[in-house]
Each structure stands twice: as C-alpha cells, then as structure tokens.
Design a protein around this motif. Structure first.
Motif, short mmCIF file in Angstrom:
data_model
loop_
_atom_site.label_atom_id
_atom_site.label_comp_id
_atom_site.label_asym_id
_atom_site.label_seq_id
_atom_site.Cartn_x
_atom_site.Cartn_y
_atom_site.Cartn_z
N GLU A 61 0.81 -1.22 0.00
CA GLU A 61 0.00 0.00 0.00
C GLU A 61 0.84 1.28 0.00
OE1 GLU A 61 -3.27 0.47 -0.35
OE2 GLU A 61 -3.49 -1.68 -0.66
N TYR A 62 2.09 1.18 0.46
CA TYR A 62 2.95 2.35 0.55
C TYR A 62 4.27 2.07 -0.18
CZ TYR A 62 -0.34 3.76 4.14
OH TYR A 62 -1.49 4.09 4.81
N PHE A 63 4.76 3.09 -0.93
CA PHE A 63 5.95 2.91 -1.75
C PHE A 63 6.94 4.05 -1.52
CE2 PHE A 63 2.15 1.51 -4.07
CZ PHE A 63 2.43 0.17 -4.22
N ARG A 92 6.17 12.90 3.98
CA ARG A 92 7.55 12.84 4.47
C ARG A 92 7.54 12.34 5.91
NH1 ARG A 92 12.34 15.17 2.97
NH2 ARG A 92 11.34 16.47 1.39
N ILE A 93 8.13 11.17 6.15
CA ILE A 93 8.19 10.57 7.48
C ILE A 93 9.36 11.13 8.26
CG2 ILE A 93 8.25 8.39 8.76
CD1 ILE A 93 5.78 8.81 6.98
N SER A 94 10.48 11.31 7.57
CA SER A 94 11.67 11.90 8.19
C SER A 94 12.42 12.66 7.11
CB SER A 94 12.55 10.79 8.79
OG SER A 94 13.07 9.96 7.76
N SER A 95 13.59 13.19 7.47
CA SER A 95 14.36 13.98 6.50
C SER A 95 14.88 13.13 5.34
CB SER A 95 15.55 14.67 7.20
OG SER A 95 16.37 13.69 7.81
N MET A 97 13.27 9.97 4.48
CA MET A 97 12.30 8.92 4.13
C MET A 97 10.94 9.53 3.78
SD MET A 97 11.85 5.70 3.71
CE MET A 97 13.23 4.92 4.57
N SER A 98 10.46 9.24 2.57
CA SER A 98 9.14 9.69 2.12
C SER A 98 8.41 8.52 1.48
CB SER A 98 9.28 10.83 1.11
OG SER A 98 9.90 11.96 1.70
N PHE A 99 7.09 8.54 1.58
CA PHE A 99 6.28 7.46 1.03
C PHE A 99 5.14 8.02 0.18
CE2 PHE A 99 8.18 5.27 4.68
CZ PHE A 99 8.60 4.09 4.08
N ILE A 100 4.70 7.19 -0.76
CA ILE A 100 3.55 7.52 -1.62
C ILE A 100 2.55 6.40 -1.47
CG2 ILE A 100 2.76 7.90 -3.99
CD1 ILE A 100 5.63 8.89 -4.60
N ARG A 101 1.28 6.75 -1.25
CA ARG A 101 0.23 5.74 -1.13
C ARG A 101 -0.22 5.24 -2.50
NH1 ARG A 101 -4.81 7.63 2.04
NH2 ARG A 101 -4.78 9.14 0.32
N ARG A 102 -0.60 3.97 -2.56
CA ARG A 102 -1.16 3.41 -3.79
C ARG A 102 -2.41 4.19 -4.20
NH1 ARG A 102 -1.08 -1.46 -6.56
NH2 ARG A 102 0.30 -2.40 -5.02
N ALA A 103 -3.24 4.56 -3.20
CA ALA A 103 -4.49 5.29 -3.48
C ALA A 103 -4.22 6.61 -4.17
CB ALA A 103 -5.26 5.52 -2.18
N ASP A 104 -3.09 7.29 -3.81
CA ASP A 104 -2.75 8.57 -4.43
C ASP A 104 -2.27 8.38 -5.87
OD1 ASP A 104 -3.39 10.26 -2.24
OD2 ASP A 104 -1.53 9.67 -1.25
N ILE A 105 -1.59 7.28 -6.14
CA ILE A 105 -1.17 6.99 -7.51
C ILE A 105 -2.39 6.73 -8.38
CG2 ILE A 105 0.07 5.34 -8.98
CD1 ILE A 105 2.04 4.94 -6.66
N GLU A 106 -3.34 5.94 -7.85
CA GLU A 106 -4.57 5.64 -8.59
C GLU A 106 -5.39 6.91 -8.82
OE1 GLU A 106 -6.38 2.64 -6.22
OE2 GLU A 106 -5.11 1.02 -6.99
#
Length: 292
Positions: A61-63, A92-95, A97-106
């Motif tokens: 779910e997170y990339f 942005r989780i930390s300086s 590390m960042s993540f993108i949700r599958r839902a946001d890509i869709e």
C-alpha cells in the motif's frame, strides 16, 4: 542499380546494390546483428525484472519514490517532478524517508484521463464549443467552464494547444439552468436587502421555500422580480390571518406557558414559520371569547 548509403555500424559511406542494404560489408553486418540480439536480450531481462517488481509490490500500500517509479514504469526523477508540481501526493516521514500511497497513484491516473488528439481533417468544429464560446453564450466565466467540464468529464478534443468541448453535452448540462424567456425583470440580492430589509441568508431561504426562479450571469445571482414580489405579498396577506405566541401574550396578557397550554388543550393547529410559531386568529379568539 547503385545506391549511395551510410553504414549503420561504422558510419562510412558505401555503394549498395539494393535499397534495403544497411551495412557496408559482412563484418559490419555481423556486428550489427550481434548488437541487435544483445539489445533484445537486455529488453527481455528488463521487462522480466519489471514484472517481478510489480508482482512483489502488488499487495503493498505504501511505496518509496524508487518503488513508485518502478511500479509506474517511469524514472525516479519524474516521480519527484509530479510531487513537486502537486500532481502526486507524498508524505515525508523523516528527513530521508518519504512514502507515496497506492491510493494517491490511482487518484493521479484517474484525474488525468486520456485525451484524444484529433487532426483537423477529421474534426468537425460545428459540433464543438471553445471555452470562450461557452462563457459568452451562457454568461459564465472561463475558469468556471474549465472547472465544470473537468469535474463532470465533458467530452473534449485537443487541437494543438486548444480544447474543444462537445456542444451536445454542454447544452444538456446548461438546460437545467435555463430560465423563462418571458421573465425580463430581475432583482439583485442588494436590491432585495434595500427594499425588504432582509439578510442574505433570509433571501436564500425565502427563494428556496417559494421556488423563485433565479439565474446567474458572470458570477452575479439574480432573482425574478415578479415571483419575489408576489411571494412577499402572499406572505404578508397570510400573516394578517395568524397570531404569533408573542402577539397573543401581549394582547391577552398571558404567559408563554399559558399560551401553549391553551393551544394544546383545545387542539389548535400550529405551524412553524421561520423562527416563529403561528396559529389562526379566528380559532384562538373563539377559545378566548368562550372563556370570558
């Protein structure tokens, strides 16, 4: 037949006997063939790796940015570009590390449907409006046209940098906003405020309750003068036939509890009008006359 060609491997000019000859000799031909085979093997390996990556990320779910790039088949730099332009949402989780949700890509893919680019030869301009023509015909601003057509997926075609919108869909969409052509006189909210001493909220409420025709031109709302005046006149005529609780308290020197007690005991029908409870004068006066 002699044809002057450039060798696709060594780049030297040569005289070919056929138009399909691409190499100057057997050595360049062999090297070109080996190079083509190597490129095909590399493409096959890359496609297999991509399929494995997509399969591995299938239930994720997170990339990270790199994983999102592999999932979409684009470069990591392009993912950064989408995030920078606010087209793709990232957290942005930390300086580092960042993540993108599958839902946001869709959501990104859903909000950017494919737009057919039609050539002028097959394009019938009589069946389409430009945004400026819609704005002029229906008296709205161009920005509203862009927002509306995007929100309701109005079919459009793109010729160079210009968008053309389907006349049929636009006319159907605006049909619900069409007003009676016989109505020629209109109030603005400011004119109603001045004439009747009503607030903007009271005006909107009155228009909604009495189903008064309205129209919007260039961002300005208008209300039918005929319908508004008639509704106010009817409301005033009706008001003369009713008491409010406050009026009865003052006229008969009663408390609020006494008024409600009489209404309930004698089953006098009540109705709510705005903030006030009202009831027929005839019925209440009859009860009060019988009590004297």
């Amino acid at each position: 037949m002699e044809v002057k060609r450039i060798c696709q491997w060594c780049g030297k000019p040569f005289i070919a006997q056929k138009t399909t000859t691409n190499y100057c000799g057997p050595q360049c031909s062999k090297r070109g063939y080996k190079h083509r085979m190597k490129e095909r093997r590399m493409e096959l390996i890359q496609s297999q790796e991509l399929l494995e990556v997509k399969k591995m990320l299938e239930n994720q779910e997170y990339f990270t940015f790199s994983q999102a790039a592999k999932l979409m088949g684009v470069s990591r730099q392009y993912i950064y570009k989408l995030v920078k332009e606010d087209k793709l949402r990232a957290s942005r989780i930390s300086s580092r590390m960042s993540f993108i949700r599958r839902a946001d890509i869709e959501l990104l893919l859903k909000s950017k449907p494919y737009e057919r680019v039609m050539s002028k030869v097959e394009f019938d301009i009589a069946e389409y409006y430009t945004a400026e023509e819609i704005a002029q015909k229906y008296k709205v601003n161009t920005k509203w046209v862009w927002t509306y057509t995007r929100e309701y997926n109005v079919p459009k075609v793109k010729i160079r940098q210009f968008n053309y919108y389907s006349k049929k869909h636009i006319d159907v969409a605006f049909a619900k906003y069409k007003t009676d052509n016989d109505l020629t006189e209109w109030y603005t909210p400011e004119e109603i405020e001045q004439k009747y001493g009503m607030s903007r909220v009271a005006i909107r409420s009155h228009v909604y309750r009495n189903n008064i025709p309205s129209k919007k031109e260039h961002g300005q709302i208008f209300y039918s003068k005929l319908h508004f005046d008639l509704s106010k006149q009817t409301a005033e005529d009706n008001a003369s036939e009713y008491y409010t609780v406050q009026e009865v308290m003052k006229k008969y020197n009663l408390t609020r509890d006494s008024v409600y007690g009489i209404l309930q005991f004698h089953e006098i029908k009540r109705e709510k009008k705005g903030r006030f409870v009202r009831f027929l004068k005839v019925e209440f006066d009859h009860v009060m006359g019988a009590r004297k």
